[in-house]
Design a protein around this motif. Structure first.
Motif, short mmCIF file in Angstrom:
data_model
loop_
_atom_site.label_atom_id
_atom_site.label_comp_id
_atom_site.label_asym_id
_atom_site.label_seq_id
_atom_site.Cartn_x
_atom_site.Cartn_y
_atom_site.Cartn_z
N GLY A 351 0.81 -1.20 0.00
CA GLY A 351 0.00 0.00 0.00
C GLY A 351 0.85 1.25 0.00
O GLY A 351 2.05 1.22 -0.33
N PRO A 352 0.27 2.37 0.38
CA PRO A 352 0.99 3.66 0.32
C PRO A 352 2.28 3.69 1.12
O PRO A 352 3.24 4.37 0.73
CB PRO A 352 -0.05 4.65 0.88
N ASP A 353 2.33 2.98 2.24
CA ASP A 353 3.56 2.99 3.04
C ASP A 353 4.73 2.35 2.31
O ASP A 353 5.89 2.64 2.62
CB ASP A 353 3.34 2.26 4.37
N GLN A 354 4.45 1.47 1.36
CA GLN A 354 5.50 0.85 0.56
C GLN A 354 5.68 1.56 -0.78
O GLN A 354 6.53 1.17 -1.58
CB GLN A 354 5.18 -0.63 0.29
N PHE A 355 4.86 2.58 -1.03
CA PHE A 355 4.90 3.31 -2.31
C PHE A 355 4.64 2.39 -3.50
O PHE A 355 5.11 2.64 -4.60
CB PHE A 355 6.23 4.07 -2.47
N GLU A 356 3.90 1.33 -3.26
CA GLU A 356 3.51 0.39 -4.31
C GLU A 356 2.06 -0.02 -4.08
O GLU A 356 1.78 -0.84 -3.20
CB GLU A 356 4.40 -0.87 -4.32
#
Length: 385
Positions: A351-356
């Motif tokens: 998700g957003p925390d992984q920038f994917e």
């Protein structure tokens, strides 16, 4: 995801794949800028303009590579040849199959890719995989720093990707640095197998997956007890299918699950979910050798892991983008929940925390790539004990 073409997912996806596979942002912006108005007309209209603009940039990069080569700067030339090949293959992938200029672009892409990696001295062996009296092609990338036979990962494409793109995205390099060989293949229905040899895709992917395993048995540098299967995108169907039907594979992992692709085609007809390429329905009929949409839709339900995934006994790792616009997360959940005999099932939604968040990490590509490589290396190490 970088979106130079607002509202046109297909063109944006292709652009992001080119970036992920080693493209230069300045060169890519130069290719995109002249065609923004064309992109606004939809995913199918204007793909010839996309082709021309990207080929123009590729030509300039090739000219710079040739200049480097004339001065004896082999490494710099090789880097540019490989990057130009990326642009050529990006342009080709976007075209309808009746667009004649695509064939020269594809062949040039293969030529310059090979020239580029050879000038760089990259450790790649180009190989042929025997298959039902014919063959398809692959690239074998050896592990680094190993003494004796090493584990190996068979890496397959999705619906529309190519082995050169998988290499450019860094998956084999991530494996190599962790002591694993990688065999990347253009399996039937993709890349060279489809374009050069006329080999169509099939739902019973074990026919070519087992051929890959048999080929690796001929290599003394491969640990035959530690051969794994990896797939991304539609490979999220192929890889688990293969590992479920051929229990010689020691592990299986996917970047983007694709549990019931046949059902997804019915949803696509209702315009639910984004397409990966322009001219989508013609493309899937070409890939699977069907002559009409009705024939394809009658066949498509075969592309469902439900009847077979319960047979998988090896460790299984599923990674899926939490905001995947092509394949909903529910299909990753189905693969996770139905692999009831797998030695273990690990499951990660990014998700957003992984920038994917996008399909197969198209908005980044590094987080999934590296976590998958870590998981495979660790799982193979556990087997060695």
């Amino acid at each position: 995801m970088y979106e130079p073409f607002p509202g046109n997912y297909v063109w944006n996806l292709s652009t992001n794949l080119a970036l992920m596979c080693g493209g230069n942002i300045g060169e890519i912006e130069a290719a995109c800028a002249p065609i923004r108005k064309a992109a606004a007309k939809g995913e199918d209209t204007g793909t010839a303009q996309f082709f021309d603009s990207w080929l123009d940039v590729a030509g300039k990069v090739l000219a710079s590579a040739e200049d480097d080569l004339s001065k004896g700067r082999r490494l710099s030339a090789g880097i540019k040849f490989q990057r130009a090949a990326n642009y050529l293959l990006t342009a080709e992938r976007m075209q309808s199959r009746d667009y004649a200029p695509r064939w020269q672009a594809y062949n040039d892409g293969l030529t310059y890719f090979r020239k580029g990696v050879e000038l760089q001295g990259r450790p790649i062996e180009f190989v042929d995989i025997p298959y039902e009296g014919e063959h398809f092609t692959g690239m074998f990338i050896p592990a680094e720093g190993v003494d004796g036979p090493a584990p190996c990962v068979v890496s397959c494409n999705g619906l529309d990707s190519m082995k050169e793109q998988i290499y450019g995205a860094g998956n084999p390099e991530a494996n190599r640095l962790r002591g694993m060989h990688t065999l990347i293949v253009d399996q039937p229905g993709t890349g060279e197998a489809l374009r050069s040899f006329g080999l169509h895709g099939r739902h019973d992917a074990e026919a070519w997956g087992s051929a890959c395993f048999d080929y690796l048995l001929s290599r003394s540098d491969v640990d035959h007890a530690r051969i794994g299967m990896f797939g991304l995108s539609l490979g999220g169907y192929f890889a688990p299918r293969i590992a479920s039907m051929d229990n010689r594979f020691a592990l299986c992992c996917v970047m983007g699950a694709n549990h019931n692709w046949g059902e997804m085609q019915k949803r696509r007809l209702q315009r639910e979910g984004d397409n990966p390429v322009p001219h989508y329905w013609d493309h899937v009929m070409w890939v699977f050798g069907k002559n009409a949409l009705e024939e394809f839709m009658d066949w498509a339900p075969n592309m469902d892991l439900t009847p077979v995934i319960g047979n998988m006994t090896c460790p299984f790792f599923i990674m899926h983008g939490g905001g995947d616009r092509q394949i909903p997360v529910e299909y990753a959940e189905q693969s996770r929940d139905q692999a009831i005999k797998a030695a273990k099932v690990d499951y990660v939604v990014t998700g957003p925390d992984q920038f994917e968040v996008e399909h197969c990490g198209a908005d980044n590509g590094t987080f999934m790539r590296d976590m998958l490589a870590d998981w495979m290396a660790e799982t193979f190490a556990e087997m060695a004990k």
